[in-house]
Scaffold this motif. Structure first.
Motif, PDB file in Angstrom:
ATOM      1  N   LEU A  66       0.809  -1.477  -0.075  1.00 31.79           N
ATOM      2  CA  LEU A  66      -0.060  -0.016  -0.036  1.00 31.79           C
ATOM      3  C   LEU A  66       0.849   1.359   0.091  1.00 31.79           C
ATOM      4  O   LEU A  66       0.397   2.092  -0.480  1.00 31.79           O
ATOM      5  CB  LEU A  66      -0.857   0.010   1.097  1.00 31.79           C
ATOM      6  N   TRP A  67       1.800   1.158   0.636  1.00 32.17           N
ATOM      7  CA  TRP A  67       2.881   2.211   0.654  1.00 32.17           C
ATOM      8  C   TRP A  67       4.143   2.361  -0.070  1.00 32.17           C
ATOM      9  O   TRP A  67       4.437   1.179  -0.375  1.00 32.17           O
ATOM     10  CB  TRP A  67       3.481   2.571   2.263  1.00 32.17           C
ATOM     11  N   ALA A  68       4.382   3.141  -0.803  1.00 36.56           N
ATOM     12  CA  ALA A  68       5.188   3.124  -2.024  1.00 36.56           C
ATOM     13  C   ALA A  68       6.585   3.373  -1.296  1.00 36.56           C
ATOM     14  O   ALA A  68       7.303   4.397  -1.505  1.00 36.56           O
ATOM     15  CB  ALA A  68       5.100   4.400  -3.024  1.00 36.56           C
ATOM     16  N   ARG A  81      -3.699  -4.370  -8.207  1.00 36.80           N
ATOM     17  CA  ARG A  81      -4.771  -3.947  -9.007  1.00 36.80           C
ATOM     18  C   ARG A  81      -5.050  -4.344 -10.127  1.00 36.80           C
ATOM     19  O   ARG A  81      -6.367  -4.659 -10.379  1.00 36.80           O
ATOM     20  CB  ARG A  81      -4.279  -2.295  -9.107  1.00 36.80           C
ATOM     21  N   PRO A 101      -7.893  -2.389   2.085  1.00 37.58           N
ATOM     22  CA  PRO A 101      -6.712  -2.401   2.595  1.00 37.58           C
ATOM     23  C   PRO A 101      -6.325  -2.611   4.079  1.00 37.58           C
ATOM     24  O   PRO A 101      -7.201  -2.332   4.963  1.00 37.58           O
ATOM     25  CB  PRO A 101      -6.258  -0.914   2.306  1.00 37.58           C
TER      26      PRO A 101
ATOM     27  N   ILE B   6       6.706   9.529   2.787  1.00 38.68           N
ATOM     28  CA  ILE B   6       5.601   8.739   3.391  1.00 38.68           C
ATOM     29  C   ILE B   6       4.367   8.827   2.131  1.00 38.68           C
ATOM     30  O   ILE B   6       3.958   9.916   2.008  1.00 38.68           O
ATOM     31  CB  ILE B   6       5.025   9.346   4.479  1.00 38.68           C
ATOM     32  N   GLN B   7       4.510   8.077   1.441  1.00 43.64           N
ATOM     33  CA  GLN B   7       3.616   8.109   0.009  1.00 43.64           C
ATOM     34  C   GLN B   7       2.979   6.900  -0.080  1.00 43.64           C
ATOM     35  O   GLN B   7       3.458   5.526   0.140  1.00 43.64           O
ATOM     36  CB  GLN B   7       4.637   8.214  -1.188  1.00 43.64           C
ATOM     37  N   ILE B   8       1.584   6.855  -0.657  1.00 44.97           N
ATOM     38  CA  ILE B   8       0.719   5.743  -0.908  1.00 44.97           C
ATOM     39  C   ILE B   8       1.019   5.474  -2.447  1.00 44.97           C
ATOM     40  O   ILE B   8       1.086   6.245  -3.047  1.00 44.97           O
ATOM     41  CB  ILE B   8      -0.833   6.224  -0.746  1.00 44.97           C
ATOM     42  N   SER B   9       1.005   4.120  -2.531  1.00 46.12           N
ATOM     43  CA  SER B   9       1.117   3.522  -3.908  1.00 46.12           C
ATOM     44  C   SER B   9       0.148   4.168  -4.768  1.00 46.12           C
ATOM     45  O   SER B   9      -1.215   3.764  -4.357  1.00 46.12           O
ATOM     46  CB  SER B   9       1.271   1.968  -3.927  1.00 46.12           C
ATOM     47  N   ALA B  11      -1.304   3.154  -7.547  1.00 42.64           N
ATOM     48  CA  ALA B  11      -2.386   1.957  -7.671  1.00 42.64           C
ATOM     49  C   ALA B  11      -3.551   1.781  -6.881  1.00 42.64           C
ATOM     50  O   ALA B  11      -4.511   1.302  -7.026  1.00 42.64           O
ATOM     51  CB  ALA B  11      -1.471   0.762  -8.297  1.00 42.64           C
ATOM     52  N   LEU B  12      -3.106   1.898  -5.661  1.00 46.97           N
ATOM     53  CA  LEU B  12      -4.128   1.564  -4.590  1.00 46.97           C
ATOM     54  C   LEU B  12      -4.550   2.745  -3.687  1.00 46.97           C
ATOM     55  O   LEU B  12      -5.109   2.693  -2.740  1.00 46.97           O
ATOM     56  CB  LEU B  12      -3.271   0.581  -3.747  1.00 46.97           C
ATOM     57  N   ASP B  14      -6.868   4.869  -4.347  1.00 50.27           N
ATOM     58  CA  ASP B  14      -8.154   5.336  -3.888  1.00 50.27           C
ATOM     59  C   ASP B  14      -8.876   4.161  -2.900  1.00 50.27           C
ATOM     60  O   ASP B  14      -9.986   4.757  -2.154  1.00 50.27           O
ATOM     61  CB  ASP B  14      -8.922   5.086  -5.186  1.00 50.27           C
ATOM     62  N   ILE B  15      -8.277   3.316  -2.427  1.00 48.03           N
ATOM     63  CA  ILE B  15      -8.810   2.187  -1.586  1.00 48.03           C
ATOM     64  C   ILE B  15      -8.520   2.685  -0.194  1.00 48.03           C
ATOM     65  O   ILE B  15      -9.056   2.069   0.987  1.00 48.03           O
ATOM     66  CB  ILE B  15      -8.640   0.621  -1.763  1.00 48.03           C
ATOM     67  N   MET B  16      -7.465   3.353  -0.059  1.00 48.67           N
ATOM     68  CA  MET B  16      -6.808   4.007   1.380  1.00 48.67           C
ATOM     69  C   MET B  16      -7.910   4.845   2.079  1.00 48.67           C
ATOM     70  O   MET B  16      -8.580   5.627   1.554  1.00 48.67           O
ATOM     71  CB  MET B  16      -5.672   4.511   1.272  1.00 48.67           C
ATOM     72  N   PRO B  17      -8.284   4.473   3.473  1.00 50.70           N
ATOM     73  CA  PRO B  17      -9.077   5.109   4.156  1.00 50.70           C
ATOM     74  C   PRO B  17      -8.643   6.511   4.192  1.00 50.70           C
ATOM     75  O   PRO B  17      -7.497   7.128   4.118  1.00 50.70           O
ATOM     76  CB  PRO B  17      -9.079   4.616   5.568  1.00 50.70           C
ATOM     77  N   TYR B  20      -5.735   8.240   6.085  1.00 50.99           N
ATOM     78  CA  TYR B  20      -4.432   7.911   5.588  1.00 50.99           C
ATOM     79  C   TYR B  20      -4.195   9.081   4.528  1.00 50.99           C
ATOM     80  O   TYR B  20      -2.841   9.413   4.603  1.00 50.99           O
ATOM     81  CB  TYR B  20      -4.283   6.559   5.309  1.00 50.99           C
ATOM     82  N   VAL B  24      -1.055  11.990   4.470  1.00 52.25           N
ATOM     83  CA  VAL B  24      -0.238  12.274   3.470  1.00 52.25           C
ATOM     84  C   VAL B  24      -0.320  13.615   2.794  1.00 52.25           C
ATOM     85  O   VAL B  24       0.544  14.251   2.621  1.00 52.25           O
ATOM     86  CB  VAL B  24      -0.160  10.915   2.464  1.00 52.25           C
TER      87      VAL B  24
END
Lengths: 211, 302
Positions: A66-68, A81, A101, B6-9, B11-12, B14-17, B20, B24
């Motif tokens: 989830l985290w890059a 995905r 997630p 601190i970054q969200i992928s 591709a995913l 949109d599904i992160m609450p 979170y 970011v």
């Protein structure tokens, strides 16, 4: 070899760790189904069948995808995905694939929104709430995955699949090891190939093997 | 480390609450002059918590988390108590220790972090209640100070064991009658700030959390002094409104009443000579930075 089989629960309040019942982890190139070591190819087929049979097939991506953290994590996230999109395309009406997630491991007790996230410390809440009968863990640190898989086996009838980047999980009903982008793509391809050949079940999973 | 790490992928994403995503997008990780004034305009590092309505401890938590100078590289160590209900909702690395051994855990942690990340500033902050700090964990608290361990100890002093129904603690004031201490406290409140000073703490403050700017100042000072010089101790009054028979709206007034000059939480501060020197240097640098920023802003608008 142990006679114990890792099957969907509810086993009981505190199911034994599968390792303590003699279940061992697969070697590279292998997987396990219900605790029996098997070839990876057979595991792809079984995992795809379980996804296509389930009423609510669900993928639980964990913090490692989830985290890059790095480029590899971002690529794996893209593959997750892709797998989910493939699953959505291949299921029949009445089936409801989900992608939920597990952003981190904070207990967040007592506030958890089971509609939008899963927590490793009480994963059963998300599974019960969404009526999930087949799930796959990917990108969850092993110690947290083991904890969750045991809780799920203890309190729910959900079929669990672990796509583990390390040595696999005895506590899942089906486990791959050395997860990679290629393996996720291969699972997606297998699902696509088996599309239409598997009938979705009407009730929740009760036995651990597909027909 | 900074917010950029601190970054969200994608591709995913949109599904992160949403909490979170907000962390970011608008949390103040990496912001040099972060402080309590960011509350309301940025994402706080504390999510919904389960403390009682109006609990001053929740105010203290919010001010402290807004004021930590380096939250992305800070590890907080908590202990058993009301604070342990909050830590699961906090977006700063934290460890829950056993009841009382928080300063022992923090000692090992600080040393391990300095070995593992030699070139990076890693702050350790202990945050525990008065039971953990002064009664059950007094040995560990004092030994960490004697050893000059470089971390900050914060005690949320509510003068009793609040979440178990109101038993007497060492920091309870003399004569106070609580639900589970019906005879009344027979002894004086332990003078931990004075003990901290004599035990080698370089920065010691005793105050309430009624003034956010004051909390911000003492937190920043305590963390900076602990980072460079040695142990620091903050004793913050966070009254348990339930156990002292107050209503949700009365916590702030209780703190204001208790910080009057003759009261037990009148502002008290001790700073060692090396710490004074360090804080003066930091203040001078800060002044310089602000002046430069002002000049830059003036040039830009001209």
């Amino acid at each position: 070899m142990s006679d114990y089989r890792v099957l969907p629960g509810p086993e009981h309040f505190l199911p034994p760790a599968a390792a303590s019942m003699g279940i061992r982890l697969p070697n590279p190139g292998e997987a396990h189904i219900n605790g029996v070591i098997t070839s990876e190819d057979k595991a792809y087929e079984e995992a795809a069948r379980q996804f296509l049979m389930a009423k609510v097939p669900t993928i639980f991506p964990g913090p490692l995808v989830l985290w890059a953290w790095n480029e590899k994590a971002a690529k794996k996230a893209t593959a997750v995905r892709h797998l989910f999109n493939t699953l959505k395309e291949c299921v029949q009406s009445g089936q409801k694939p989900m992608l939920i997630p597990m952003p981190d491991y904070r207990p967040k007790y007592p506030k958890i929104n089971p509609e939008v996230e899963i927590n490793p410390n009480h994963p059963n809440l998300t599974i019960w709430h969404n009526k999930i009968d087949c799930c796959m863990f990917i990108g969850v640190h092993c110690h947290q995955a083991n904890l969750s898989l045991k809780i799920i086996r203890g309190g729910t009838s959900c079929y669990t699949i672990a796509m583990c980047a390390q040595a696999g999980h005895e506590d899942a009903m089906l486990s791959f090891r050395d997860a990679s982008v290629e393996k996720l793509m291969k699972l997606a391809d297998t699902i696509k190939r088996l599309k239409g050949t598997v009938q979705p079940r009407l009730t929740s999973a009760k036995n651990g093997v597909s027909s | 480390m900074s917010k950029e790490r601190i970054q969200i992928s994608e591709a995913l994403y949109d599904i992160m609450p949403s909490d979170y995503q907000d962390l970011v997008k608008s949390a103040t990780y990496g912001k040099e002059d972060r402080g309590w004034k960011d509350i309301g305009t940025s994402k706080e590092l504390i999510e919904q918590h389960s403390l009682c309505a109006g609990c001053p401890e929740s105010m203290a938590f919010r001010y402290i988390l807004a004021s930590l100078p380096n939250p992305e590289d800070t590890v907080m160590v908590g202990s058993t108590g009301c604070t342990s209900l909050v830590f699961p909702m906090v977006a700063v690395h934290n460890i829950h220790s056993l009841f009382g051994n928080q300063n022992a855990i923090a000692s090992g942690l600080k040393r391990a972090l300095s070995v593992r990340f030699p070139g990076r500033v890693k702050d350790v902050v202990v945050l525990a209640g008065d039971g953990a700090t002064v009664d059950i964990g007094l040995d560990m608290t004092l030994q960490a100070w004697f050893r000059q361990e470089k971390f900050t100890t914060i005690c949320f002093d509510n003068e009793l064991y609040a979440n178990t129904g109101g038993q007497e603690s060492g920091l309870m004031q003399k004569g106070f009658v609580a639900k589970m201490a019906p005879v009344g406290k027979l002894f004086d409140k332990v003078r931990l700030p004075e003990i901290a000073r004599e035990s080698g703490c370089h920065y010691v403050v005793n105050c309430t959390v009624s003034k956010p700017s004051l909390v911000e100042k003492v937190i920043r000072n305590a963390v900076h002094v602990a980072r460079e010089i040695g142990p620091t101790y903050l004793q913050l009054y966070t009254p348990c409104i339930l156990e002292i028979g107050k209503n949700s709206m009365e916590g702030l007034q209780e703190m204001r009443d208790s910080e009057k000059p003759t009261e037990r939480f009148a502002y008290k501060e001790y700073i060692s000579e090396p710490a004074k020197q360090l804080l003066a240097e930091l203040a001078a640098k800060d002044k310089e930075r602000k002046a430069a920023a002002k000049q830059l802003a003036g040039q830009a608008s001209a």
